[in-house]
Design a protein around this motif. Structure first.
Motif, mmCIF file in Angstrom:
data_model
loop_
_atom_site.group_PDB
_atom_site.id
_atom_site.type_symbol
_atom_site.label_atom_id
_atom_site.label_comp_id
_atom_site.label_asym_id
_atom_site.label_seq_id
_atom_site.Cartn_x
_atom_site.Cartn_y
_atom_site.Cartn_z
ATOM 1 N N PHE A 86 0.837 -1.194 0.000
ATOM 2 C CA PHE A 86 0.000 0.000 0.000
ATOM 3 C C PHE A 86 0.877 1.252 0.000
ATOM 4 C CE2 PHE A 86 -2.029 -3.421 2.334
ATOM 5 C CZ PHE A 86 -3.298 -3.486 1.773
ATOM 6 N N GLY A 87 0.418 2.283 -0.711
ATOM 7 C CA GLY A 87 1.046 3.594 -0.638
ATOM 8 C C GLY A 87 2.399 3.673 -1.310
ATOM 9 N N ARG A 88 2.483 4.377 -2.407
ATOM 10 C CA ARG A 88 3.749 4.591 -3.126
ATOM 11 C C ARG A 88 4.455 3.263 -3.408
ATOM 12 N NH1 ARG A 88 6.832 9.103 0.283
ATOM 13 N NH2 ARG A 88 6.315 7.619 1.941
ATOM 14 N N VAL A 89 3.713 2.358 -4.025
ATOM 15 C CA VAL A 89 4.257 1.046 -4.354
ATOM 16 C C VAL A 89 5.142 1.169 -5.595
ATOM 17 C CG1 VAL A 89 3.708 -1.332 -4.968
ATOM 18 C CG2 VAL A 89 2.211 -0.057 -3.404
ATOM 19 N N ALA A 90 6.330 0.588 -5.528
ATOM 20 C CA ALA A 90 7.250 0.591 -6.667
ATOM 21 C C ALA A 90 7.898 -0.779 -6.785
ATOM 22 C CB ALA A 90 8.314 1.664 -6.496
ATOM 23 N N LEU A 91 7.903 -1.330 -8.000
ATOM 24 C CA LEU A 91 8.508 -2.635 -8.253
ATOM 25 C C LEU A 91 9.559 -2.466 -9.340
ATOM 26 C CD1 LEU A 91 6.668 -6.030 -8.586
ATOM 27 C CD2 LEU A 91 8.438 -5.388 -10.232
#
Length: 202
Positions: A86-91
């Protein structure tokens, strides 16, 4: 900053991750070269032994053999072998970068659903530099872009395969400026290395 090694299949590792009975955080372990193991850093880490749910909050960074993931909060469900971010997810997966507001991902293979997601395929910089850019504006401005995708609902089918709903498609490097052109579509199937199939453009 707490650090721990988490296995999606080994309960003992999760109990070790909770750290409730430890006087100090455990030392940083080596990351095994097998899927399903994660090295997690976060401001707060807890484990619910009854529900078998592992929670990390505050500047969460997950490193696996497959990708690096950032989020404000991650909840990992041991029995279901998946996690929610959750929240500002970056992959960050090599030179493929995905940003989203929320994600529900299977531990093995990192397939799953993302909400309001942006996908970038970068020419440059190198993957190690990209993984430090957990902001989509910074990631877009860094180096050169090969492909740019956005979707309200995104299904990650594999390492480079995605299905997008209500999406836009921009195969160009637009720098800091808005794209000079783009294709909008209700639904799209994309292989980041091969092709894109766009359904019902709007």
């Amino acid at each position: 900053m707490k650090r721990t090694l988490v296995s999606s299949t080994i309960t003992a590792a999760l109990l070790y991750a909770a750290g409730a009975a430890l006087a100090a955080p455990p030392p940083k372990p080596a990351l095994p070269g097998v899927p399903g193991f994660f090295l997690i850093k976060a401001d707060g880490i807890s484990y619910d032994n009854k529900k078998k749910i592992f929670t990390a909050v505050g500047g969460v960074e997950i490193t696996s053999t497959q990708a690096v993931i950032h989020a404000d909060k991650v909840v990992m469900y041991e029995e279901d072998d998946l996690f929610e971010a959750f929240g500002r997810v970056a992959l960050f997966d090599g030179k493929n970068v995905v940003f989203a507001e929320q994600a529900r991902i299977q531990n093995r293979g990192l397939t799953g659903q993302l909400q309001r997601a942006t996908i970038m395929v970068k020419k440059t910089p190198d993957p190690a530099t990209l993984a430090k850019l957990n902001d989509p504006v910074c990631a877009k401005a860094a180096g050169k872009n090969r492909l740019w995708l956005e979707g309200d609902e995104v299904d990650r089918k594999g390492e480079k395969r995605y299905k997008l709903v209500r999406s836009t498609f921009t195969p160009c490097d637009c720098g800091d400026e808005p794209p000079s052109w783009k294709i909008s579509t209700r639904e799209a199937w994309v292989d980041l290395d091969e092709q894109a199939v766009l359904l019902l453009p709007v």
